[in-house]
Design an enzyme around this catalytic site. Structure first.
Site, PDB file in Angstrom:
ATOM      1  N   CYS A 271      -1.168   3.497  -6.320  1.00 22.30           N
ATOM      2  CA  CYS A 271      -2.028   2.770  -5.374  1.00 22.30           C
ATOM      3  C   CYS A 271      -2.144   1.346  -5.859  1.00 22.30           C
ATOM      4  O   CYS A 271      -2.397   1.113  -7.047  1.00 22.30           O
ATOM      5  CB  CYS A 271      -3.408   3.430  -5.289  1.00 22.30           C
TER       6      CYS A 271
ATOM      7  N   CYS B 190       0.861  -1.178   0.000  1.00 20.96           N
ATOM      8  CA  CYS B 190       0.000   0.000   0.000  1.00 20.96           C
ATOM      9  C   CYS B 190       0.899   1.230   0.000  1.00 20.96           C
ATOM     10  O   CYS B 190       1.768   1.359   0.866  1.00 20.96           O
ATOM     11  CB  CYS B 190      -0.900  -0.008   1.245  1.00 20.96           C
TER      12      CYS B 190
END
Length: 299
Positions: free
Chosen positions: A210, A97
């Site tokens: 992302c 992440c």
């Protein structure tokens, strides 16, 4: 029961009689952490490189999305979940992440340095995007948390000093992917907005910031103008993880069997399973996973 045990596409679910009956967290070869389904793109690439690696995966849906939380909240959460893996004996972690890495990577590396825990973070692939940009004009598409973090600015100053870099917040895109919604007006609207922002300033190279965005790589690529290159970090992160795993394992500790990814869902497991099933139906390549509810405190 929360749901029936069995198979749904590539998803194996484990029946749990009550939310107080927690699945056991054991030692894994690699422990992956993300706020939801996005990190499965990284886990998929690790599994593609070596299907024998035993992967544990925290889908921290109880506090999804990380992108709209402040950095202290995210760092605390990454620390909490990383500690769970380390306490169970896992010694190679992947923070799959960008927001989680930006907020918490430095602190957990410092915390676990003496425990010989290796930690792979995730950052937007700005370096290759800048290298391949003919116009020296690059865009990074990310969540608001990643764009606001100092780590992205530091990355730009480190690898793209001779390039004009535009940071673009893809509002709502990660949430749409988390719900498994890869079609419809909402996604089309987000992609059109991205196209409008990317098309200005002569941008000819785009970095996805992302892990969730890996699942719409093709959709984004299709709307980009001809000649604009698109870069994703899932495979490079997986390759680095495999390098560290290969260096650390002993020859007598090599499993030849295929291992599904053990997913531990901190929020609603039925919702996670439904999202993964929708992603698979939409044509996304989903790794085989075993989903286990594991209620954990939010704080």
């Amino acid at each position: 029961m929360l749901f029936e045990s069995g198979r749904n596409g590539n998803v194996y679910v484990t029946a749990i009689n009550s939310v107080s009956q927690q699945a056991n967290l054991r030692q894994f070869d690699v422990g992956v952490i993300d706020s939801g389904v996005g990190g499965l793109a990284v886990a998929r690439e690790i599994q593609n490189l070596d299907s024998s690696i035993q992967i544990g995966y925290f889908a921290d849906t109880a506090v999804f999305p990380y992108g709209d939380k402040n950095s202290i909240q995210v760092a605390d959460r990454i620390d909490f979940l990383a500690t769970k893996f380390v306490e169970a004996g896992t010694r190679l972690l992947v923070i799959a992440c960008n927001t989680g890495s930006s907020a918490g990577l430095t602190s957990i590396r410092r915390k676990f340095a003496r425990a010989s825990v290796q930690i792979v973070g995730m950052e937007p692939p700005l370096k290759p995007a800048a290298i391949h940009s003919r116009n020296k004009s690059v865009a990074v598409v990310a969540t608001s948390g990643t764009v606001a973090g100092q780590a992205l600015t530091n990355l730009r100053d480190r690898v793209a000093t001779d390039t004009t870099t535009k940071f673009i917040v893809a509002s709502g895109l990660a949430s749409s992917i988390e719900r498994g919604e890869l079609t419809g007006k909402d996604l089309d609207s987000v992609l059109q907005e991205l196209l409008n922002l990317i098309s200005s300033d002569g941008v000819d190279s785009v970095a996805l910031g992302c892990s969730h965005y890996s699942f719409v790589y093709e959709e984004i690529r299709e709307v980009l103008p001809d000649g604009v290159k698109l870069f994703d970090a899932a495979l490079p992160v997986a390759k680095r993880t495999l390098e560290l795993w290969t260096e650390s394992r002993s020859s007598d500790n090599v499993s030849k069997s295929f291992n599904p990814i053990s997913v531990f869902v901190t929020g609603d497991p039925a919702g996670f399973v439904a999202s993964v099933a929708r992603l698979e139906t939409a044509g996304c390549m989903i790794p085989m996973v075993s989903v286990n509810p594991v209620p954990l405190p939010i704080n």
